[in-house]
Design a protein around this motif. Structure first.
Motif, PDB file in Angstrom:
ATOM      1  N   SER A  70       0.678  -1.202  -0.123  1.00 30.92           N
ATOM      2  CA  SER A  70      -0.096   0.054   0.122  1.00 30.92           C
ATOM      3  C   SER A  70       0.872   1.258  -0.134  1.00 30.92           C
ATOM      4  O   SER A  70       1.962   1.221   0.299  1.00 30.92           O
ATOM      5  CB  SER A  70      -0.877   0.076   1.197  1.00 30.92           C
ATOM      6  OG  SER A  70      -0.195  -0.250   2.435  1.00 30.92           O
ATOM      7  N   ARG A 117      -4.464   9.946  -3.287  1.00 31.93           N
ATOM      8  CA  ARG A 117      -5.222   8.840  -2.733  1.00 31.93           C
ATOM      9  C   ARG A 117      -4.144   7.731  -2.146  1.00 31.93           C
ATOM     10  O   ARG A 117      -2.939   7.787  -2.671  1.00 31.93           O
ATOM     11  CB  ARG A 117      -5.930   8.251  -4.007  1.00 31.93           C
ATOM     12  CG  ARG A 117      -5.102   7.824  -4.947  1.00 31.93           C
ATOM     13  CD  ARG A 117      -5.874   7.447  -6.339  1.00 31.93           C
ATOM     14  NE  ARG A 117      -5.234   6.794  -7.418  1.00 31.93           N
ATOM     15  CZ  ARG A 117      -4.616   7.767  -8.296  1.00 31.93           C
ATOM     16  NH1 ARG A 117      -4.333   8.755  -8.050  1.00 31.93           N
ATOM     17  NH2 ARG A 117      -3.932   6.930  -8.959  1.00 31.93           N
ATOM     18  N   TYR A 118      -4.987   7.234  -1.213  1.00 38.96           N
ATOM     19  CA  TYR A 118      -4.271   5.963  -0.679  1.00 38.96           C
ATOM     20  C   TYR A 118      -4.688   4.660  -1.560  1.00 38.96           C
ATOM     21  O   TYR A 118      -5.808   4.890  -1.865  1.00 38.96           O
ATOM     22  CB  TYR A 118      -4.827   5.642   0.769  1.00 38.96           C
ATOM     23  CG  TYR A 118      -3.870   6.410   1.682  1.00 38.96           C
ATOM     24  CD1 TYR A 118      -2.526   6.177   1.784  1.00 38.96           C
ATOM     25  CD2 TYR A 118      -4.581   7.048   2.992  1.00 38.96           C
ATOM     26  CE1 TYR A 118      -1.798   6.609   2.902  1.00 38.96           C
ATOM     27  CE2 TYR A 118      -3.645   7.517   4.055  1.00 38.96           C
ATOM     28  CZ  TYR A 118      -2.296   7.363   4.055  1.00 38.96           C
ATOM     29  OH  TYR A 118      -1.645   7.912   5.067  1.00 38.96           O
ATOM     30  N   VAL A 119      -3.739   3.879  -1.885  1.00 36.00           N
ATOM     31  CA  VAL A 119      -4.080   2.429  -2.440  1.00 36.00           C
ATOM     32  C   VAL A 119      -3.550   1.341  -1.779  1.00 36.00           C
ATOM     33  O   VAL A 119      -2.384   1.630  -1.118  1.00 36.00           O
ATOM     34  CB  VAL A 119      -3.173   2.642  -3.909  1.00 36.00           C
ATOM     35  CG1 VAL A 119      -3.735   1.296  -4.643  1.00 36.00           C
ATOM     36  CG2 VAL A 119      -3.936   3.900  -4.739  1.00 36.00           C
ATOM     37  N   LYS A 135      -8.373  -4.908  -4.106  1.00 35.97           N
ATOM     38  CA  LYS A 135      -7.623  -3.534  -4.178  1.00 35.97           C
ATOM     39  C   LYS A 135      -8.689  -2.475  -3.153  1.00 35.97           C
ATOM     40  O   LYS A 135     -10.086  -2.679  -3.409  1.00 35.97           O
ATOM     41  CB  LYS A 135      -7.603  -2.984  -5.606  1.00 35.97           C
ATOM     42  CG  LYS A 135      -6.967  -1.629  -5.784  1.00 35.97           C
ATOM     43  CD  LYS A 135      -6.678  -1.500  -7.166  1.00 35.97           C
ATOM     44  CE  LYS A 135      -5.846  -0.056  -7.308  1.00 35.97           C
ATOM     45  NZ  LYS A 135      -5.565   0.185  -8.820  1.00 35.97           N
ATOM     46  N   GLU A 137      -9.087   1.891  -2.396  1.00 36.51           N
ATOM     47  CA  GLU A 137      -8.648   3.120  -2.640  1.00 36.51           C
ATOM     48  C   GLU A 137      -9.529   3.984  -1.578  1.00 36.51           C
ATOM     49  O   GLU A 137     -10.475   3.968  -1.417  1.00 36.51           O
ATOM     50  CB  GLU A 137      -8.762   3.773  -4.001  1.00 36.51           C
ATOM     51  CG  GLU A 137      -7.813   2.713  -4.778  1.00 36.51           C
ATOM     52  CD  GLU A 137      -7.744   3.522  -6.302  1.00 36.51           C
ATOM     53  OE1 GLU A 137      -8.120   4.730  -6.358  1.00 36.51           O
ATOM     54  OE2 GLU A 137      -7.251   3.033  -7.185  1.00 36.51           O
ATOM     55  N   GLU A 139      -9.687   8.396  -1.428  1.00 40.52           N
ATOM     56  CA  GLU A 139      -9.018   9.971  -1.887  1.00 40.52           C
ATOM     57  C   GLU A 139      -9.270  10.850  -0.803  1.00 40.52           C
ATOM     58  O   GLU A 139     -10.218  10.916   0.036  1.00 40.52           O
ATOM     59  CB  GLU A 139     -10.047  10.225  -3.067  1.00 40.52           C
ATOM     60  CG  GLU A 139      -9.890   9.072  -4.271  1.00 40.52           C
ATOM     61  CD  GLU A 139     -10.703   9.720  -5.468  1.00 40.52           C
ATOM     62  OE1 GLU A 139     -11.546  10.594  -5.496  1.00 40.52           O
ATOM     63  OE2 GLU A 139     -10.459   9.010  -6.461  1.00 40.52           O
ATOM     64  N   HIS A 180      -8.154   2.887   2.568  1.00 39.84           N
ATOM     65  CA  HIS A 180      -7.922   1.923   1.518  1.00 39.84           C
ATOM     66  C   HIS A 180      -7.812   0.410   1.897  1.00 39.84           C
ATOM     67  O   HIS A 180      -8.070  -0.479   1.202  1.00 39.84           O
ATOM     68  CB  HIS A 180      -6.738   2.350   0.901  1.00 39.84           C
ATOM     69  CG  HIS A 180      -5.363   2.587   1.775  1.00 39.84           C
ATOM     70  ND1 HIS A 180      -5.621   3.293   3.094  1.00 39.84           N
ATOM     71  CD2 HIS A 180      -4.164   2.168   1.845  1.00 39.84           C
ATOM     72  CE1 HIS A 180      -4.456   3.302   3.606  1.00 39.84           C
ATOM     73  NE2 HIS A 180      -3.581   2.707   2.815  1.00 39.84           N
TER      74      HIS A 180
END
Length: 199
Positions: A70, A117-119, A135, A137, A139, A180
């Motif tokens: 991440s 954004r965090y992923v 996955k 995400e 924002e 996320h």
């Protein structure tokens, strides 16, 4: 059911344990199972790195392994820090140095230009090579000052306009709903239910 968590990060361990307890699985940190060196992360995407780590540890411990990769992405910086988020300033896991570097790199930008954004990609791998990935995400705006003492990593800089708080100001329950990692885990658990029903 027991799974091994391929992380030494206490914040992640808390989040993963809580998520898997909801389906009655026991999540055990890798440090409690085996003393094996960390693998090199040579992937070019979050998914490649997550799968690489999970396969490596699954072979080492002969148990199902959950791994994640991440990071944070600042729109103005292209895909950076991205997969290099944990070592953005040069040393792996130095949150303070990483935060300072991100603030410095974003200093020319203001307002909406600071969107990011965090992923998170999570990977669950069994010793026989089966794998599931998911996955998530989240924002927000990457600010140039800290607020909040919860969370870890870039959380004190990551502002969520709809909540009027940074990620570091949210209680764990609330954070898990929108983060996320929380979203990736929920997506994985949904896939896992389908996977288990087919067994």
């Amino acid at each position: 059911m027991k799974i091994v968590l391929a992380t030494h990060n206490q914040g992640k361990i808390r989040e993963f344990r809580r998520a898997f307890s909801e389906i009655g699985w026991e999540a055990i940190p890798i440090a409690d199972v085996a003393d094996v060196p960390d693998p090199d992360e040579t992937g070019t995407t979050f998914e490649e790195n997550a799968l690489q780590k999970a396969h490596y540890y699954a072979k080492a411990v002969h148990m199902p392994v959950l791994s994640d990769d991440s990071g944070i992405i600042a729109d103005a910086l292209g895909d950076r820090p991205g997969i290099y988020s944990a070592r953005y300033a040069g040393h792996h896991g130095d949150d303070e140095a990483n935060n300072r570097k991100l603030v410095q790199d974003l200093s020319p930008y203001t307002g909406e230009e600071r969107k990011g954004r965090y992923v998170c990609v999570v990977a669950l791998v069994w010793p026989d090579g089966r794998e599931l990935t998911a996955k998530g995400e989240c924002e927000g705006i990457i600010r140039d000052f800290y607020q909040g003492h919860g969370g870890f990593g870039y959380d004190p800089l990551f502002y969520l306009p709809q909540y009027g708080k940074t990620m570091a100001e949210l209680p764990m329950e609330e954070k898990n709903k929108i983060s996320h990692r929380g979203r990736a885990l929920r997506n994985l658990l949904e896939k896992l239910k389908g996977h288990m029903e087919k067994q």
